[in-house]
Scaffold this motif. Sequence first.
Motif: not given
Length: 216
Positions: A3-27
């Motif tokens: 689920e988190l990996l899917k969110e990560m893909s979506q964060a790249v698509i949305d260009g959501n830098k903060e979310k990408c950083e947060e998810l990278t750390r979580k993963l």
Amino acid sequence: MEELLKEMSQAVIDGNKEKCEELTRKLLEGGLSPKEILDHGLVPGMDVVGVRFRDNIIFVPEVLISARAMKASLAILEPLLTQAKIKEAGIVVIGTVKGDIHDIGKNIVAMMLKGAGFKVIDLGIDTRVEKFLDAIKREKADIVGMSALLTTTMGYMKVVIDKIKEEGLSVKTMVGGAPISQSFAEKVGADRYAKNATEAVERAKELIGIASTINN
Ligand code: B1M
């Protein structure tokens, strides 16, 4: 994790830098390897961006924002990807060829080569033949790696390879990037083609004659 990996893909698509950083750390905390995060989170997201860009659903500004988000994640992954396992396996000079400013894939290749023990001299983007040749000679490089993402710039790889041959340099050549194929590599006289960063490490090891230790 899926689920988190899917969110990560979506964060790249949305260009959501903060979310990408947060998810990278979580993963990472969840035990995923940088390579798993790349292959199953970041790259699939950028693939969608590529398709939407091609189909004129999004334009350069949106792509730039996605690229910025992906780069933010890569900055977190970089120290983990570049932790060398072997002492200096060989010297690689790498760059995106003249006329081309795409550098995300080239940067990943450079990181993974470093992680495999290679000394990597990154010449950046829009790299002219003279810059490649200077670095090859100065660094006494074993391998020169060229990246191109545009059909209009891939031909420049031949300019560099021809010049290397003309000057009789003993450096090996490796090419890669979305429009590059094995047959193109053969046509321009490159020693190796790599489809992705993992393969680039394998091919680089072949070129300098060391057994591969990479697990896919
Ligand atoms: Co550009 N762009 N872009 N772009 N862009 C593509 C490449 C495109 C396919 C999009 C599309 O239409 N679907 C298209 C090219 C079409 C073609 O040539 N036939 C395109 C275009 C047209 C353009 C512009 C001309 C748009 C314009 O201005 N009108 C312009 C060109 C600018 C220039 O270079 N002069 C442009 C600009 C940009 C941005 C600046 C907005 C941005 C780049 C940001 C940056 O890199 N800092 C951008 C992006 C992000 C893309 C897409 C969407 C994604 C590229 C990417 O980062 N992928 C791309 C679409 C696509 O490729 N599907 C697209 C993720 C990355 C991990 O993969 O780079 O393939 P990749 O790297 C992989 C492998 O290829 C391989 O390993 C990597 C990791 O696994 N690899 C190597 C790469 N190099 C290697 C070297 C090796 C070995 C393996 O050995 C040395």
